[in-house]
Design a protein around this motif. Structure first.
Motif, short mmCIF file in Angstrom:
data_model
loop_
_atom_site.label_atom_id
_atom_site.label_comp_id
_atom_site.label_asym_id
_atom_site.label_seq_id
_atom_site.Cartn_x
_atom_site.Cartn_y
_atom_site.Cartn_z
N ILE A 129 -11.41 7.54 5.72
CA ILE A 129 -10.27 7.24 4.87
C ILE A 129 -10.37 5.79 4.42
O ILE A 129 -10.33 4.87 5.24
CB ILE A 129 -8.95 7.45 5.61
N ARG B 132 0.76 -0.82 14.90
CA ARG B 132 0.44 0.49 14.33
C ARG B 132 1.07 1.61 15.15
O ARG B 132 1.54 2.60 14.63
CB ARG B 132 -1.08 0.70 14.31
N TYR C 77 -10.81 3.77 7.66
CA TYR C 77 -10.48 4.40 8.95
C TYR C 77 -11.30 5.66 9.11
O TYR C 77 -11.63 6.32 8.13
CB TYR C 77 -9.00 4.79 9.00
N THR D 244 0.49 -1.33 3.76
CA THR D 244 0.51 -1.90 5.10
C THR D 244 -0.88 -2.34 5.53
O THR D 244 -1.07 -3.43 6.07
CB THR D 244 1.07 -0.87 6.09
N HIS E 83 9.43 -0.36 -0.55
CA HIS E 83 9.66 0.76 -1.45
C HIS E 83 10.83 0.48 -2.37
O HIS E 83 11.07 1.20 -3.31
CB HIS E 83 10.01 2.02 -0.62
N GLY F 32 1.24 5.83 1.74
CA GLY F 32 -0.18 6.08 1.98
C GLY F 32 -1.10 5.37 1.02
O GLY F 32 -2.31 5.55 1.05
N PRO G 235 3.13 4.20 -3.71
CA PRO G 235 3.55 5.38 -2.95
C PRO G 235 3.11 5.30 -1.49
O PRO G 235 2.25 4.50 -1.14
CB PRO G 235 2.84 6.54 -3.66
N1 LIG Z 1 -4.95 3.74 12.32
C1 LIG Z 1 -5.22 4.59 11.31
N2 LIG Z 1 -6.14 5.55 11.49
C2 LIG Z 1 -6.44 6.41 10.49
N3 LIG Z 1 -5.87 6.37 9.31
C3 LIG Z 1 -4.96 5.44 9.05
C4 LIG Z 1 -4.58 4.49 10.06
N4 LIG Z 1 -3.64 3.67 9.54
C5 LIG Z 1 -3.45 4.08 8.27
N5 LIG Z 1 -4.22 5.13 7.97
C6 LIG Z 1 -4.32 5.82 6.68
O1 LIG Z 1 -4.60 4.85 5.71
C7 LIG Z 1 -3.88 5.13 4.52
C8 LIG Z 1 -3.05 3.92 4.13
O2 LIG Z 1 -2.03 3.75 5.09
P1 LIG Z 1 -0.93 2.60 5.02
O3 LIG Z 1 -0.14 2.66 6.21
O4 LIG Z 1 -1.62 1.35 4.68
O5 LIG Z 1 -0.09 3.08 3.76
P2 LIG Z 1 1.29 2.50 3.24
O6 LIG Z 1 1.12 2.24 1.79
O7 LIG Z 1 1.75 1.38 4.04
O8 LIG Z 1 2.25 3.74 3.44
P3 LIG Z 1 3.82 3.74 3.74
O9 LIG Z 1 4.50 3.39 2.46
O10 LIG Z 1 4.10 5.15 4.14
O11 LIG Z 1 4.06 2.76 4.82
C9 LIG Z 1 -3.06 6.37 4.79
O12 LIG Z 1 -3.76 7.48 4.28
C10 LIG Z 1 -2.99 6.43 6.28
O13 LIG Z 1 -2.88 7.76 6.70
#
Ligand SMILES: Nc1ncnc2c1ncn2[C@@H]1O[C@H](COP(=O)(O)OP(=O)(O)OP(=O)(O)O)[C@@H](O)[C@H]1O
Ligand SMILES: [Mg+2]
Lengths: 398, 227
Positions: free
Chosen positions: B22, A392, B15, B49, B206, B45, B43
């Protein structure tokens, strides 16, 4: 394929300068440590040897008489006191006594010595007993006196050197205007005897008009005898003082222990500094590799694996530092010796710092142990990294 | 019925950002069959992941159930301890990320074999040469990572992920740092691994071209699966 130790080793080479500096710090503290151990060993041994070289454990002098040539010189050759020769025969009957040697010290003022003249001392000895006690005295030239009352002298190495004397030369005893013949010149012994001019004590009695008088008697005690108890006995003899070499040794040892505490504190400080250096180096290297370590954990590295990886790095640094430091202390032994000599109030003549393999092994052991101890915290920090945190933490980096 | 290798039920990840909650993964129920090639799109966020990390046992869920292979990872609000998860990650999963995470001090060959440093000695071992050959890295084995191109680095990361013969390969934006030509290369490799070696693949991307290689595409939005 490298194992964990191989990975650790390669990592140390990544930040080479940092590793080298850390190793250097550890090497320095190892040097201090090894030298300190070596000093503890060497000093004691040299002091013992110096005192054994005196040949006698107890010196009996007439009350109030300085017992050391140096003291006598400082007092300008004044203050000699005498005791009757007969004391030797009565002491001989003591069962504690192994050997006895009578001595008669005398001084004269030599107007030709130095610019303003100076005191010259003579030590009257017994050619039968004195050489037996001082077995380390070896001759450069010639030998001891031919007779108990011969008009002959033996010169210590430095005394002969100073006056450019050789066997066969005649020396004049100032004030008395009597000449004696040099029959022997000693080799350097590293003791006070180097600066001494020896004459048969009977000759000294004759020249200085002191029949039947002595200034001191050296007593070599039987091995099994309790010296302290025997000294108590000697104190009962009127008008003599007892100088115990054991006491002299104690006095010196006490004096030196103060210096030893100082050296010890320096060593502890050096070790602390090295420890902080190690912790700093390893901790930095852990924090820099946060992600790498996290990834290793995602591949199945356990807490124990990571702990070991970091610990290996610490051990390698400390071991390298320990070995280099030990080598340094061996090579620089002479330097260390003179540094310590400079610090100490009294230093015996032999080598002060004695370094041997057992000592080196012990010092390296201690350094590695300290390293292991220093490595615990960084290793724990590393072992606790969770893979998810590491991965992360990289998200925002690109 | 086909063998399920991953099964999740109402899986959630929440989170806390200060006082704000969140919900990154919101009650996701998903079944993945052994040998399947699934890709997650959505998209930024949307929680791709986060979900991948949950399914790959890299992160602990906050709610729901999760079974991977024969292991119950999360049940009755309790997830397995880090200590028990370690061998599961090691034996079942291979992970690839956008960043390559190669160890700069080790050669390509050593990087590929790195997982073996953390495995019991008696286990069956593959040679780095065979995998390197397959991924077109045979001539790079003695090189250091800094001497490689981005595409090569990612292939080394894939080789390293494959060395312990994982059943499941997780890839999070594996082509994110690569140009389109290299991306196609990696896509081809993943697709081959799935077809030839029956490795289950979960891919987050993506890139629609890449996602299209998968047999099933799952679209996420606000932490939920869109149907
Ligand atoms: N360690 C953390 N602490 C707080 N919020 C988090 C943390 N990791 C992720 N988030 C929040 O959780 C949500 C999902 O994040 P994630 O990284 O899973 O998205 P994603 O689909 O992989 O995005 P991207 O395509 O940009 O990689 C987002 O709003 C992100 O800001
Ligand atoms: Mg993402």
């Amino acid at each position: 394929m490298p194992g964990i130790s191989g990975i650790a080793y390669k990592n140390l080479r990544r930040k080479r300068l940092r590793s080298v500096l850390t190793v250097f710090g550890i090497a320095l503290s190892t040097w201090v440590l090894v030298s300190l151990f070596g000093f503890n060993k060497g000093y004691e041994a040299s002091l013992n040897k110096d005192i054994d070289n005196l040949g006698f454990q107890v010196l009996l002098t007439a009350k109030g008489c300085p017992y050391e040539a140096a003291t006598l010189m400082l007092q300008g050759g004044k203050g000699l006191r005498y005791m009757p020769e007969g004391i030797v025969d009565s002491l001989k009957t003591n069962p504690e006594v192994d050997e006895l040697t009578p001595m008669l010290m005398q001084t004269v003022f030599d107007v030709n010595k130095g610019e303003e003249g100076g005191v010259v001392g003579y030590l009257g000895i017994d050619p039968q007993t004195y050489p037996k006690m001082k077995t380390y005295l070896k001759f450069n030239q010639g030998n001891w006196f031919t007779q108990n009352d011969a008009m002959e002298a033996v010169m210590g190495y430095e005394a002969a050197e100073l006056e450019q004397r050789e066997v066969g030369d005649m020396i004049l005893i100032p004030e008395k205007e009597i000449e004696v013949k040099i029959v022997g010149v000693l080799k350097r012994s590293g003791t006070q005897d180097d600066g001494t001019i020896f004459l048969p004590y009977k000759t000294v009695q004759q020249i200085f008009g002191l029949p039947g008088q002595l200034t001191s008697v050296g007593i070599k005690v039987n091995k099994s005898v309790d010296i302290t108890a025997y000294e108590e006995e000697l104190y009962k003899i009127p008008d003599v003082q007892v100088v115990s070499m054991a006491q002299v040794k104690n006095t010196i040892s006490n004096l030196v222990s103060t210096a030893r505490v100082m050296v010890m504190s320096i060593a502890i400080i050096a070790i602390l500094i090295a420890m902080v250096g190690v912790i700093n180096t390893i901790l930095m290297s852990v924090l820099e590799r946060y992600q790498e370590i996290g990834i290793m954990k995602s591949m199945g590295a356990t807490t124990a694996h990571i702990f070991r990886l970091i610990w290996f790095e610490t051990i390698m640094l400390c071991f390298a530092g320990g070995v280099i430091g030990s080598a340094m202390s061996a090579v620089l032994g002479k330097v260390t010796d003179s540094v310590i000599r400079y610090i100490l109030p009294y230093a015996p003549t032999g080598s002060l710092v004695r370094i041997d393999l057992a000592l080196v092994v012990r010092a390296i052991g201690i350094i590695v142990a300290i390293g292991l101890f220093s490595g615990i915290y960084p290793a724990l920090r590393a072992a606790r990294i969770r893979p998810i945190e590491a991965i992360r933490s990289a998200d925002g980096e690109f | 019925m086909d063998n399920m290798i991953i099964q999740s039920k109402d899986l959630s990840k929440i989170y806390l950002r200060g006082a704000e909650k969140i919900v990154a993964v919101d009650s996701v129920s998903i079944d993945i069959k052994e040998g399947e090639f699934v890709s997650f799109i959505g998209p930024s966020g949307s929680g791709k992941t986060s979900l991948l990390h949950l399914l790959g046992c890299l992160d602990n869920p906050d709610q729901g159930e999760l079974i991977v292979d024969v292991f119950s990872i999360m049940k009755d609000g309790k997830s397995l301890s880090e200590k028990k998860l370690t061998p599961i990650r090691r034996d079942l999963f291979g992970y690839i990320f956008q960043k390559f995470y190669l160890i700069p001090t080790l050669t390509v060959k050593e990087n590929i074999l790195l997982p073996y440093a953390f495995m019991p000695r008696n286990g069956e071992r593959q040679s780095a040469e065979a995998i390197a050959e397959k991924l077109g890295l045979a001539h790079r084995l003695t090189h250091l990572p800094k001497e490689l191109s981005g595409g090569e680095m990612q292939r080394v990361a894939i080789a390293r992920a494959l060395i312990n013969k994982p059943k499941i390969l997780l890839a999070d934006e594996p082509t994110g740092n690569l140009d389109s030509k290299r991306s196609d290369e990696i896509a081809g490799i993943l697709s081959d691994l799935n077809k030839e070696d029956q490795i289950t693949i979960i891919l987050v991307t993506h890139n629609p071209v890449l996602a299209a290689k998968a047999g099933r595409i799952i679209e996420l939005e606000d932490g939920r699966i869109r149907d």
